[in-house]
Design a protein around this motif. Sequence first.
Motif, PDB file in Angstrom:
ATOM      1  N   ILE A 245       0.888  -1.171   0.000  1.00 48.48           N
ATOM      2  CA  ILE A 245       0.000   0.000   0.000  1.00 48.48           C
ATOM      3  C   ILE A 245       0.919   1.212   0.000  1.00 48.48           C
ATOM      4  CG2 ILE A 245      -1.803   1.264   1.199  1.00 48.48           C
ATOM      5  CD1 ILE A 245      -2.350  -1.248   2.851  1.00 48.48           C
ATOM      6  N   THR A 246       0.571   2.228  -0.767  1.00 45.29           N
ATOM      7  CA  THR A 246       1.348   3.460  -0.736  1.00 45.29           C
ATOM      8  C   THR A 246       0.417   4.663  -0.873  1.00 45.29           C
ATOM      9  OG1 THR A 246       3.340   4.544  -1.591  1.00 45.29           O
ATOM     10  CG2 THR A 246       1.851   3.559  -3.223  1.00 45.29           C
ATOM     11  N   VAL A 247       1.004   5.840  -0.792  1.00 42.33           N
ATOM     12  CA  VAL A 247       0.237   7.083  -0.882  1.00 42.33           C
ATOM     13  C   VAL A 247       0.486   7.727  -2.239  1.00 42.33           C
ATOM     14  CG1 VAL A 247      -0.010   9.419   0.079  1.00 42.33           C
ATOM     15  CG2 VAL A 247       0.311   7.465   1.615  1.00 42.33           C
ATOM     16  N   ARG A 248      -0.582   8.152  -2.864  1.00 39.30           N
ATOM     17  CA  ARG A 248      -0.496   8.965  -4.078  1.00 39.30           C
ATOM     18  C   ARG A 248      -1.384  10.182  -3.818  1.00 39.30           C
ATOM     19  NH1 ARG A 248      -0.153   7.115 -10.102  1.00 39.30           N
ATOM     20  NH2 ARG A 248       1.652   6.257  -9.075  1.00 39.30           N
ATOM     21  N   TYR A 249      -0.756  11.340  -3.773  1.00 37.12           N
ATOM     22  CA  TYR A 249      -1.469  12.575  -3.452  1.00 37.12           C
ATOM     23  C   TYR A 249      -2.422  12.960  -4.574  1.00 37.12           C
ATOM     24  CZ  TYR A 249       2.203  12.796   0.045  1.00 37.12           C
ATOM     25  OH  TYR A 249       3.058  12.504   1.071  1.00 37.12           O
ATOM     26  N   GLY A 250      -3.342  13.872  -4.270  1.00 42.44           N
ATOM     27  CA  GLY A 250      -4.362  14.307  -5.215  1.00 42.44           C
ATOM     28  C   GLY A 250      -3.827  14.816  -6.537  1.00 42.44           C
TER      29      GLY A 250
END
Length: 162
Positions: free
Chosen positions: A41-46
């Motif tokens: 799982i990772t973060v991808r900003y708007g």
Amino acid sequence: PPEGIDIVQKRLLTDHYVVFYDPQMRDAPQSIDDYLAARHITVRYGNNRTLEFDQMLENQGIDRNIVLRVPNFTAIAEFLRGSKMIATLPSLLQNHALRDFAQTAVPITTLKPGTIDLPIYMCWHQRYQHDPSHQWLREQLEDVFSLKLKTPTKRPLKQKTS
């Protein structure tokens, strides 16, 4: 940090990336093969921007099995809980958003030096450099971060229970 001739910056601290996981569901990845094969799982900003760590791995030709991208750090916990997925994120998240999860070092020994480091900066426009209110606020932030760093934040890793 942002760059520009009119931007002033000061490093407040350096965090580092670690692997978070649910110890009730899996053990920590022990090798690079375990790490790369795991579901991530990772973060991808708007604005479609990824974490610097993800960008660095991609630039070094290291491919992970990213199965889920969420818009912020707080969303990670809901997907991580009860799953065998892992998330490579800043270690300071252990103090709040990911406090219920175990963590371990990123098991990639071939990373370029500094890859897992995450410097945290305070930035401001030069027009506020001598503004008394802004100086006071910067001093408060420095005090808070220096006090926080004197307090140990590491907790023992939780172990998988059989």
